[in-house]
Scaffold this active site. Sequence first.
Site, short mmCIF file in Angstrom:
data_model
loop_
_atom_site.label_atom_id
_atom_site.label_comp_id
_atom_site.label_asym_id
_atom_site.label_seq_id
_atom_site.Cartn_x
_atom_site.Cartn_y
_atom_site.Cartn_z
N GLU A 9 -5.20 -5.33 10.80
CA GLU A 9 -4.21 -4.20 10.88
C GLU A 9 -4.46 -3.54 12.17
OE1 GLU A 9 -2.40 -3.11 6.90
OE2 GLU A 9 -4.05 -1.79 7.22
N GLU B 59 -6.61 4.46 8.11
CA GLU B 59 -6.15 5.92 7.87
C GLU B 59 -7.61 6.67 7.17
OE1 GLU B 59 -2.80 5.37 5.90
OE2 GLU B 59 -1.62 4.87 7.54
N ASN C 291 0.81 -1.19 0.04
CA ASN C 291 -0.13 0.03 -0.01
C ASN C 291 0.94 1.19 0.05
OD1 ASN C 291 -1.83 1.94 0.68
ND2 ASN C 291 -2.10 1.34 2.63
N TRP C 292 0.87 2.06 -0.97
CA TRP C 292 1.79 3.05 -1.11
C TRP C 292 1.31 4.28 -0.66
CZ3 TRP C 292 4.32 2.51 -6.72
CH2 TRP C 292 5.13 1.19 -6.62
N LYS C 293 -0.02 4.42 -0.36
CA LYS C 293 -0.77 5.55 0.46
C LYS C 293 -0.21 6.71 -0.49
CE LYS C 293 0.06 3.25 4.77
NZ LYS C 293 0.10 3.17 6.33
N GLY D 148 2.85 1.68 10.88
CA GLY D 148 3.80 2.89 10.66
C GLY D 148 4.53 3.19 12.13
N SER E 179 3.58 -2.54 10.29
CA SER E 179 5.21 -2.67 10.63
C SER E 179 5.80 -3.93 9.94
CB SER E 179 5.42 -2.30 11.83
OG SER E 179 5.10 -1.05 12.17
N GLY F 74 2.95 -1.16 4.27
CA GLY F 74 3.12 0.04 4.08
C GLY F 74 4.41 0.64 3.75
N GLY F 75 5.14 1.11 4.78
CA GLY F 75 6.29 1.94 4.68
C GLY F 75 7.36 1.04 3.94
P1 PGA Z 1 2.84 0.05 7.79
O1 PGA Z 1 1.55 0.41 6.92
O2 PGA Z 1 3.76 -1.30 7.22
O3 PGA Z 1 4.01 1.25 7.32
O4 PGA Z 1 3.05 -0.26 9.10
C1 PGA Z 1 0.81 -0.81 7.03
C2 PGA Z 1 -0.65 -0.27 6.12
O5 PGA Z 1 -1.27 0.95 6.54
O6 PGA Z 1 -1.29 -0.91 5.61
#
Ligand code: PGA
Length: 255
Positions: free
Chosen positions: A173, A103, A15-17, A179, A219, A240-241
């Site tokens: 999640e 989010e 997920n590149w947000k 994050g 994470s 994500g990250g």
């Molecule tokens: P993260 O994000 O890996 O940066 O914790 C996960 C997500 O929001 O899907």
Amino acid sequence: MKDGAIVRVPLIAGNWKMFKTATEAEETTSQLIRLVSDVENVEIMIAPPFTALSIVAGLTKDSRVDLGAQNLHWAKEGAFTGEISAAMLVSAGCKYVIVGHSERRQYFGETDHTVNQKIHAASLSGLVPILCVGETEMQRDEKKTFSVLDKQIENGLEGLTFDALHPLVVAYEPVWAIGTGKSATPDQVQEVHLYLRNLIEKMFGNILAKATRILYGGSVKPDNVSELMALPDVDGALVGGASLQADSFSKIIHF
Ligand code: PGA
């Protein structure tokens, strides 16, 4: 992962947000496609921002990587400034769509009701929904984790049928792990994933429960992914990250 006769192929989703311009997305995607060309028996998905979907679709078309979107609107079309419909995502080349990310719930007023409308729209147009659920730190401290998940799953999937939800992906999640670098422990993850699978079984029966892939997100990094993927009810990861760089995402995909 095997469960009786039903095989759940692991899904590693990025997920590149709100990161990456189209040019940056193009570069990372090209690198990723090269790095994962040897991968077998794992499905790979990236969800770039809407503005990069088309360029990424061109690159992923004949590759091991599938395309996903981060959100959609539930209406077929209409005067909804700034929104994107399921049909638009399909025509942009998407196979998956993330629905109800924390989010969006936290900052953009997403509710279980809008999540439900979006899941209906996604499944009607043939997109595979990735339904995100998870408790906040306070809810976990107050021992409300399971009641929160009950509500998110029951309301999020209300009125849907086995046929509409086959296939379904759920992403657990925990909000406190997103994050933050604070991943849930393997015991916490397995406990929740099994709980979610049992909940799906109660609502839609054994076959859907066994076929549904339940991803963990929060994470996930190259150094904790194998421990998580070894858990019996973890069928993949929503990252994500660590999905933003092709090399770290590729390491996760090679768990
Ligand atoms: P993260 O994000 O890996 O940066 O914790 C996960 C997500 O929001 O899907």
